[in-house]
Design a protein around this motif. Structure first.
Motif, mmCIF file in Angstrom:
data_model
loop_
_atom_site.group_PDB
_atom_site.id
_atom_site.type_symbol
_atom_site.label_atom_id
_atom_site.label_comp_id
_atom_site.label_asym_id
_atom_site.label_seq_id
_atom_site.Cartn_x
_atom_site.Cartn_y
_atom_site.Cartn_z
ATOM 1 N N ASN A 12 0.853 -1.197 0.000
ATOM 2 C CA ASN A 12 0.000 0.000 0.000
ATOM 3 C C ASN A 12 0.881 1.236 0.000
ATOM 4 O O ASN A 12 1.596 1.479 0.972
ATOM 5 N N LEU A 15 -2.959 4.286 2.359
ATOM 6 C CA LEU A 15 -4.100 3.549 2.899
ATOM 7 C C LEU A 15 -4.860 4.478 3.838
ATOM 8 O O LEU A 15 -4.347 4.867 4.883
ATOM 9 N N VAL A 28 -12.772 2.384 2.515
ATOM 10 C CA VAL A 28 -11.343 2.647 2.401
ATOM 11 C C VAL A 28 -11.029 3.370 1.093
ATOM 12 O O VAL A 28 -11.828 3.394 0.157
ATOM 13 N N MET A 30 -7.421 3.343 -1.009
ATOM 14 C CA MET A 30 -6.061 2.809 -0.979
ATOM 15 C C MET A 30 -5.426 2.883 -2.360
ATOM 16 O O MET A 30 -6.098 2.673 -3.363
ATOM 17 N N MET A 32 -2.591 0.841 -4.239
ATOM 18 C CA MET A 32 -1.806 -0.386 -4.121
ATOM 19 C C MET A 32 -1.035 -0.638 -5.402
ATOM 20 O O MET A 32 -1.456 -0.230 -6.489
ATOM 21 N N ASP A 136 -9.140 -7.658 -0.866
ATOM 22 C CA ASP A 136 -7.981 -7.386 -1.722
ATOM 23 C C ASP A 136 -7.962 -8.224 -2.994
ATOM 24 O O ASP A 136 -7.110 -8.018 -3.861
ATOM 25 N N GLY A 152 -12.566 -2.041 -0.939
ATOM 26 C CA GLY A 152 -11.376 -2.466 -1.662
ATOM 27 C C GLY A 152 -11.662 -3.031 -3.030
ATOM 28 O O GLY A 152 -10.749 -3.321 -3.800
ATOM 29 N N THR A 194 -4.571 11.214 -0.703
ATOM 30 C CA THR A 194 -4.645 10.245 -1.796
ATOM 31 C C THR A 194 -4.475 10.914 -3.150
ATOM 32 O O THR A 194 -3.777 10.397 -4.035
ATOM 33 N N ASN A 215 -0.376 5.647 5.863
ATOM 34 C CA ASN A 215 -1.177 4.485 6.230
ATOM 35 C C ASN A 215 -1.775 4.746 7.609
ATOM 36 O O ASN A 215 -1.068 4.733 8.615
ATOM 37 N N GLY A 247 -0.441 -2.452 4.593
ATOM 38 C CA GLY A 247 -1.687 -3.002 5.109
ATOM 39 C C GLY A 247 -1.796 -2.786 6.606
ATOM 40 O O GLY A 247 -1.438 -1.726 7.130
#
Length: 289
Positions: A12, A15, A28, A30, A32, A136, A152, A194, A215, A247
């Protein structure tokens, strides 16, 4: 017929947890990306009409607790497949590490069985099925780099991040993701930016990526597990350009631009941490070929 599929780990880069949803999950946001640390999944047809899991790793369950088993069972039931499969999992990704090893094994199983059982599904359809297995799994079906929202499963593709080394270190502890989320106080965390991380990735700006790593789960895991905080400090002291927990932990990764510094960090960490890896970003999405 026998198929071999790589199941790469993810980290990540960002996050964030926005709020708790009525369904009990957390909303969330995220970013990735997959890295060149991967399990190997071997799939072969059997005549027993059974799903059989094989692994030499004692931490990998060989029953319905295994996400690869769940992936095969989902396809078998949904599409009324009357064939069995042997799934051999050769683990390289540490177990319970915050690197989505189990989710990636499930995603690789979905992609592989789509071909082995001749189901003709698209990546989008496989990702939708993956969301039924775990949060995930949808991202891992696609691979590459992406923004993941919802719980996710809502995936927006991003370009590959700037080329660099990723040094990972996992202490010999386990972290309960459910416990970390249960303890998280969303009203008292520092939320990563983000959008700025997305801008840095799109601009291929390594410094911007380093600056915007974040995170929110660190604020729970680090006080609970001082070993994780210690690895972060050591990695920074050895010269990583930026350091973050992946994570819910406990794996910590450092982004490193230069080869010589990567070797110094890798060798330094091996002195007090069992599992240390130095790998590259992978960048590109999977295909169905």
């Amino acid at each position: 017929m026998r198929l071999l599929i790589k199941a790469p780990a993810k980290i990540n880069l960002s996050l964030d947890v926005l709020h708790k949803r009525p369904d009990g999950y957390h909303e969330v946001e995220m970013i990735m990306t997959t890295i060149d640390l991967a399990d190997r999944i071997e799939l072969s047809l059997n005549h027993s009409n059974q799903i059989i899991i094989n692994s030499h790793n004692r931490f990998v369950p060989d029953d319905q607790r295994n996400l690869a088993y769940q992936a095969a069972l989902l396809l078998k039931n949904r599409f009324r497949v009357k064939k069995g499969v042997n799934i051999t999992i050769e683990k390289t990704i540490p177990v319970a590490a915050g690197l989505a090893g189990g989710s990636s094994d499930a995603a690789a199983t979905l992609r592989g069985l789509n071909k082995l059982w001749d189901l003709g599904l698209s990546l989008e359809e496989l990702a939708e099925l993956g969301a039924e297995i775990g949060s995930d799994v949808s991202f891992c079906v696609y691979g590459g780099t992406a923004l993941a929202k919802g719980r996710g499963e809502i995936i927006t593709k991003l370009p590959p991040p700037p080329t660099c080394w990723v040094v990972l270190a996992k202490p010999f502890i386990g972290v309960s993701t459910a416990e970390v989320y249960r303890r998280l106080n969303i009203n008292d965390v520092h939320h990563p930016d983000t959008n700025e991380m997305i801008n840095a990735i799109k601009a291929n700006d390594f410094g911007g990526v380093c600056k915007n790593l974040g995170n929110v789960l660190e604020e729970v895991t680090l006080p609970l597990h001082p070993e994780v905080a210690q690895i972060k400090d050591q990695m920074s002291r050895f010269g990583a350009d930026a350091v973050l927990m992946s994570g819910s932990g406990p794996t910590v990764f450092g982004l490193v631009e230069h080869d010589s510094r990567m070797h110094r960090i890798y060798n330094g960490l091996r002195g007090f941490c069992d599992q240390v890896f130095a790998v590259r970003m992978m960048g590109e999405q999977h295909t169905l070929d």
